[in-house]
Scaffold this active site. Structure first.
Site, mmCIF file in Angstrom:
data_model
loop_
_atom_site.group_PDB
_atom_site.id
_atom_site.type_symbol
_atom_site.label_atom_id
_atom_site.label_comp_id
_atom_site.label_asym_id
_atom_site.label_seq_id
_atom_site.Cartn_x
_atom_site.Cartn_y
_atom_site.Cartn_z
ATOM 1 N N LYS A 110 40.541 9.355 5.790
ATOM 2 C CA LYS A 110 41.182 8.055 5.762
ATOM 3 C C LYS A 110 41.223 7.410 7.149
ATOM 4 O O LYS A 110 41.455 6.234 7.286
ATOM 5 C CB LYS A 110 42.652 8.215 5.277
ATOM 6 N N GLY A 111 40.994 8.226 8.165
ATOM 7 C CA GLY A 111 41.210 7.772 9.543
ATOM 8 C C GLY A 111 40.406 6.552 9.955
ATOM 9 O O GLY A 111 40.850 5.755 10.779
ATOM 10 N N GLU A 157 33.324 6.725 11.762
ATOM 11 C CA GLU A 157 34.416 7.691 11.953
ATOM 12 C C GLU A 157 35.474 7.116 12.895
ATOM 13 O O GLU A 157 35.203 6.207 13.674
ATOM 14 C CB GLU A 157 33.853 8.977 12.584
ATOM 15 N N ASP A 158 36.664 7.704 12.826
ATOM 16 C CA ASP A 158 37.716 7.293 13.757
ATOM 17 C C ASP A 158 37.541 7.971 15.117
ATOM 18 O O ASP A 158 37.646 7.331 16.150
ATOM 19 C CB ASP A 158 39.120 7.598 13.186
ATOM 20 N N ASP A 204 35.590 14.806 17.738
ATOM 21 C CA ASP A 204 36.301 15.803 18.522
ATOM 22 C C ASP A 204 35.354 16.991 18.744
ATOM 23 O O ASP A 204 34.495 16.940 19.619
ATOM 24 C CB ASP A 204 37.562 16.169 17.729
ATOM 25 N N LYS A 225 35.897 12.210 22.109
ATOM 26 C CA LYS A 225 36.440 13.155 23.099
ATOM 27 C C LYS A 225 35.315 14.114 23.464
ATOM 28 O O LYS A 225 35.241 15.221 22.927
ATOM 29 C CB LYS A 225 37.570 13.985 22.478
ATOM 30 N N PHE A 237 45.879 14.231 22.314
ATOM 31 C CA PHE A 237 46.000 13.948 20.884
ATOM 32 C C PHE A 237 46.501 12.519 20.684
ATOM 33 O O PHE A 237 47.575 12.157 21.142
ATOM 34 C CB PHE A 237 46.932 14.944 20.192
ATOM 35 N N ASP A 253 46.058 9.678 12.466
ATOM 36 C CA ASP A 253 47.382 10.161 12.079
ATOM 37 C C ASP A 253 47.752 11.471 12.754
ATOM 38 O O ASP A 253 46.913 12.189 13.291
ATOM 39 C CB ASP A 253 47.428 10.403 10.562
ATOM 40 N N ARG A 271 49.487 5.890 11.213
ATOM 41 C CA ARG A 271 48.187 5.233 10.981
ATOM 42 C C ARG A 271 48.286 3.716 11.137
ATOM 43 O O ARG A 271 47.317 3.046 11.442
ATOM 44 C CB ARG A 271 47.681 5.534 9.561
HETATM 45 P P1 IMP Z 1 35.740 17.022 14.521
HETATM 46 O O1 IMP Z 1 35.079 17.567 13.290
HETATM 47 O O2 IMP Z 1 36.366 18.108 15.341
HETATM 48 O O3 IMP Z 1 34.861 16.134 15.343
HETATM 49 O O4 IMP Z 1 37.008 16.284 14.012
HETATM 50 C C1 IMP Z 1 37.116 14.988 13.737
HETATM 51 C C2 IMP Z 1 38.418 14.767 12.982
HETATM 52 O O5 IMP Z 1 39.531 15.466 13.582
HETATM 53 C C3 IMP Z 1 38.779 13.321 13.023
HETATM 54 O O6 IMP Z 1 38.215 12.636 11.948
HETATM 55 C C4 IMP Z 1 40.293 13.372 12.955
HETATM 56 O O7 IMP Z 1 40.716 13.413 11.619
HETATM 57 C C5 IMP Z 1 40.682 14.668 13.601
HETATM 58 N N1 IMP Z 1 41.117 14.460 14.999
HETATM 59 C C6 IMP Z 1 40.533 14.943 16.109
HETATM 60 N N2 IMP Z 1 41.177 14.570 17.218
HETATM 61 C C7 IMP Z 1 42.216 13.805 16.805
HETATM 62 C C8 IMP Z 1 43.264 13.103 17.498
HETATM 63 O O8 IMP Z 1 43.393 13.084 18.728
HETATM 64 N N3 IMP Z 1 44.150 12.428 16.709
HETATM 65 C C9 IMP Z 1 44.063 12.402 15.350
HETATM 66 N N4 IMP Z 1 43.095 13.045 14.668
HETATM 67 C C10 IMP Z 1 42.180 13.734 15.390
HETATM 68 MG MG MG Z 2 39.371 11.904 10.251
#
Ligand code: IMP
Ligand code: MG
Length: 191
Positions: free
Chosen positions: A47-48, A103-104, A107, A135, A156, A163, A169
């Site tokens: 949902k992000g 994507e939002d 990470d 990031k 974070f 969220d 959100r």
């Molecule tokens: P990845 O698979 O580790 O790249 O994760 C991406 C997902 O982790 C994002 O779509 C977010 O839902 C969550 N996420 C990672 N960092 C943050 C943050 O700082 N705040 C909120 N959600 C995060």
């Molecule tokens: Mg997400």
């Protein structure tokens, strides 16, 4: 900032409403130029990415289509195994399509690298990744992110779709959540 001033649960505002707005306009124009003459499919990762997706699409002057996908929530299991589960799949076929995944935040990169792989396997003609936030310090897999609005430090963040346990959100900016809210959590990405 009007009715929604800096939220008391935040340490600081990292990216203001105005900065987001400008970045989204620029990104929309850039994608419009890059995809001239094509009809891409924009996929929103629920949902992000919802806020970013709906604002971005209004800045893209192309005959585009939309679709939505939900992925299993990020937590301990993702951290250790890297396995990502599709909770809601796309409604339409991507065979032969130019796809942009929105994507939002990127990470570890696990979510988007998995989605990219799935879309290639389904025969998309091209797959590019668009994110509001990145990031880079946290990356665990090699991943090329084609369009990034903001690179941020390893903190974070919440707001503008992002969220913490489904809260925050609706904040119109991106802020750093005060560490007292997740100090005892082991499953928070970004730590
Ligand atoms: P990845 O698979 O580790 O790249 O994760 C991406 C997902 O982790 C994002 O779509 C977010 O839902 C969550 N996420 C990672 N960092 C943050 C943050 O700082 N705040 C909120 N959600 C995060
Ligand atoms: Mg997400």
């Amino acid at each position: 900032m009007g009715a929604i001033e800096r939220h008391e649960d935040l340490d600081k505002v990292l990216i203001s409403q105005q900065e987001i707005k400008e970045a989204v306009v620029n990104m929309g124009q850039r994608i419009t130029r890059d995809y001239a003459g094509r009809s891409p499919v924009f996929i929103c990762i629920l949902k992000g990415a919802v806020m970013f997706f709906t604002d971005l699409l209004r800045q893209v002057a192309l005959p585009l289509m939309t679709d939505f996908m939900a992925i299993s929530s990020y937590g301990n299991s993702t951290k250790t195994s890297g396995v990502v589960r599709i909770l809601k799949d796309l409604d339409h076929d991507v065979l032969g399509k130019d796809v942009l995944v929105v994507e939002d935040i990127v990470d570890s990169g696990l979510t988007l690298s998995y989605i990219k792989k799935v879309l290639w396997e389904r025969g998309a003609r091209s797959v590019r990744l668009v994110t509001l936030l990145d990031k880079p310090q946290r990356r665990r897999v090699e991943l090329e992110v084609d369009y990034v609005c903001f690179q941020i430090p390893n903190e974070f963040v919440v707001g503008y779709g992002l969220d913490y346990k489904e809260h925050y959100r609706n904040l119109p900016y991106v802020g750093v959540l005060h560490p007292r809210f997740y100090q005892e959590e082991s499953d928070v990405p970004g730590l």
